[in-house]
Design a protein around this motif. Sequence first.
Motif, short mmCIF file in Angstrom:
data_model
loop_
_atom_site.label_atom_id
_atom_site.label_comp_id
_atom_site.label_asym_id
_atom_site.label_seq_id
_atom_site.Cartn_x
_atom_site.Cartn_y
_atom_site.Cartn_z
N ARG A 90 1.02 4.03 -2.93
CA ARG A 90 0.52 5.34 -2.54
C ARG A 90 1.56 6.42 -2.80
NH1 ARG A 90 -2.95 7.71 1.53
NH2 ARG A 90 -1.87 9.61 2.09
N HIS A 122 0.83 -1.20 0.00
CA HIS A 122 0.00 0.00 0.00
C HIS A 122 0.87 1.25 0.00
CE1 HIS A 122 -1.89 3.29 2.36
NE2 HIS A 122 -2.75 3.17 1.40
N GLY A 127 -11.27 9.32 -7.37
CA GLY A 127 -11.20 9.97 -6.06
C GLY A 127 -11.25 11.48 -6.13
N CYS A 137 -6.42 10.56 2.85
CA CYS A 137 -6.59 10.88 1.43
C CYS A 137 -5.37 11.61 0.88
CB CYS A 137 -7.82 11.76 1.28
SG CYS A 137 -7.98 12.40 -0.38
N HIS A 197 -3.95 5.64 5.38
CA HIS A 197 -4.80 5.79 4.19
C HIS A 197 -5.31 7.21 4.02
CE1 HIS A 197 -5.27 1.66 2.64
NE2 HIS A 197 -4.93 1.34 3.88
N ARG A 242 -13.71 -0.99 7.42
CA ARG A 242 -12.51 -1.73 7.80
C ARG A 242 -12.94 -3.12 8.25
NH1 ARG A 242 -10.30 2.17 5.68
NH2 ARG A 242 -8.63 3.42 6.58
C1 HEM Z 1 -12.82 17.10 -0.50
C2 HEM Z 1 -12.36 16.15 -1.30
C3 HEM Z 1 -11.98 14.76 -0.85
C4 HEM Z 1 -12.41 14.03 0.23
C5 HEM Z 1 -13.40 14.46 1.32
C6 HEM Z 1 -11.70 12.76 0.19
C7 HEM Z 1 -11.83 11.76 1.15
C8 HEM Z 1 -11.15 10.57 1.12
C9 HEM Z 1 -11.27 9.54 2.12
C10 HEM Z 1 -12.16 9.61 3.35
C11 HEM Z 1 -10.45 8.52 1.75
C12 HEM Z 1 -10.30 7.17 2.42
C13 HEM Z 1 -9.32 7.12 3.53
C14 HEM Z 1 -9.34 5.77 4.25
O1 HEM Z 1 -9.61 4.72 3.65
O2 HEM Z 1 -9.11 5.80 5.44
C15 HEM Z 1 -9.81 8.90 0.53
C16 HEM Z 1 -8.88 8.13 -0.14
C17 HEM Z 1 -8.33 8.48 -1.33
N1 HEM Z 1 -8.51 9.65 -2.02
FE1 HEM Z 1 -9.63 11.22 -1.43
N2 HEM Z 1 -10.90 12.73 -0.91
C18 HEM Z 1 -11.02 13.93 -1.58
C19 HEM Z 1 -10.34 14.33 -2.72
C20 HEM Z 1 -9.44 13.55 -3.41
C21 HEM Z 1 -8.70 13.99 -4.59
C22 HEM Z 1 -8.77 15.39 -5.20
C23 HEM Z 1 -7.94 12.92 -5.00
C24 HEM Z 1 -6.98 12.80 -6.16
C25 HEM Z 1 -6.46 13.78 -6.83
C26 HEM Z 1 -8.20 11.82 -4.07
C27 HEM Z 1 -7.62 10.58 -4.14
C28 HEM Z 1 -7.75 9.60 -3.18
C29 HEM Z 1 -7.03 8.33 -3.22
C30 HEM Z 1 -6.05 7.88 -4.32
C31 HEM Z 1 -7.40 7.62 -2.06
C32 HEM Z 1 -6.88 6.25 -1.61
C33 HEM Z 1 -5.84 6.45 -0.51
C34 HEM Z 1 -5.30 5.19 0.13
O3 HEM Z 1 -6.02 4.21 0.27
O4 HEM Z 1 -4.13 5.22 0.51
N3 HEM Z 1 -9.11 12.25 -3.12
N4 HEM Z 1 -10.24 10.15 0.17
#
Ligand code: HEM
Length: 478
Positions: free
Chosen positions: A130, A126, A294, A420, A418, A346
Amino acid sequence: MLATCPFSKKLEQLVDSVEAAPPSMAFPLMPVGQACDMGHGADGVPLIDPRIFDSWEFMRNPYPYYRIMRDHYPVFRDKLHNCYYVTRYQDVTDCYFDDEGFNTIPKGSSSGVLGNTQLELSGIEHKRRRNLYGQHLVGQSLDLRIPVIERLADEWITGWDQQAWEGTAVRDKNGVRTVEIGKAFANEFPISVVCGVLGFPDEARGQFYYWYNSMMAGLGGSETQKQGLEARQDLEDYVGELVEARRIKPTYLLDKDGNQVGKDIISKLCETKIDGDYLSTEEITSNIALVVGGGGETTRGAILNMWYLLLQHPDQFARVLGDETLWDAVFHETLRHSTPIGGQPRHNSFDLTMHGVHVPAGSLMNMVDFSANRDERIFKDPGIFDIFRDDLYTGKLLRSGFAGEGRHSHMAFGVGPHLCPGAWIAHQEATIGSRILARRMKNPRIRVSDMPKDIDGVSLAPMGLISVRELWLDYDLA
Ligand code: HEM
């Protein structure tokens, strides 16, 4: 409650099915903030009937039910849906940090539509995946992307004046412009940013929107899943070709004056080596659907929620107009008060007992960010939207979260391994976009007549579990 997966369409399907259900199936619709009576235990404690989670009442007015859960059932066993809910801020935080004890495998959150993503990986693999993308969305790399975000926001909003709009997203009458800022800005602006910083050619943008919309429609195992799977495959094939071309000739991002401001992400990834070897094309393309997925829906929700809440608090809006740096506080308080992402699933790796509840290993445990953000143990009067609250941390986003000096960070981006990786760029998109919007719109106000109403038929509908989908505004042209 199904809103626990970040990129899921399940909520919308649920909304549709609840709306279609005969009223007798529904729980009574209560004034916002009050829970309906589901009975009491012998000790007088209010009971939670898990069927409420599928109801329209819960969808629009979830917070009093979360409060009952936090106060009386901090780990709630939902026998109907065969899962557990963790609702207190501290517990959610502890679980997010413990990647080993509360793993993300197998979430199946995207029904294959986003591919085999890092969301569903834990541990070293991961971290490796990441970091590949994450490093390009933070720090100095992010600074390089800011002129691109500014340029795109500017182009979108300038387009209101210059384009002949089809449909009704923008119309002028008697010196007042009416605009639905979802269609006219927030729906596609975040996608165009992601598209731009990844390095998709401008001419591919229309195709990119099609892939994005198809993948979003395909989430949640719906009938459109096939279309979503095909869109992801087409996107990956297209990116594969792009990668081969960028290996030979990298491309650059441009600011609004056409100056180069650093290489796009795909070009940077083509140069990246791990253990002396360049990344394979598969390694570059495999996470692209997740970044695309995302980065759209979430940021769209954040922008619309910000404006919906702020314009309902004109005194706070006036202060923001006088001091643009306050947009940071608007962003964070909005994400605390009404985050677009309700939480994360989870699975506990080991048997455990939490708050007296035994949870067998391998159970689905939903971490409810919606509830953690409204935990009175952390935030005073959590239902009140106040960008000046003194208990919310609004500084630089930290993967570790923040707890100190009486302040806590909100839980909208999760916390820990994780967290974001798009949080920083989403912050920039929402605040830069809002600053430019606010400069262009004179005296903006919600066009209440065109907005959904609450059960009294007069007040604006609460957001509940669903981000604002359409936001109609009027502003003066002169
Ligand atoms: C206000 C906007 C956003 C919110 C509220 C948000 C929220 C989240 C949340 C809650 C997670 C999951 C964390 C977890 O599993 O514990 C997540 C994961 C992720 N988000 Fe966002 N996100 C936002 C914007 C974005 C943007 C702009 C991108 C990409 C440019 C993005 C890419 C990702 C990716 C790739 C993951 C997976 C991370 C991982 O598992 O390591 N997100 N996001």
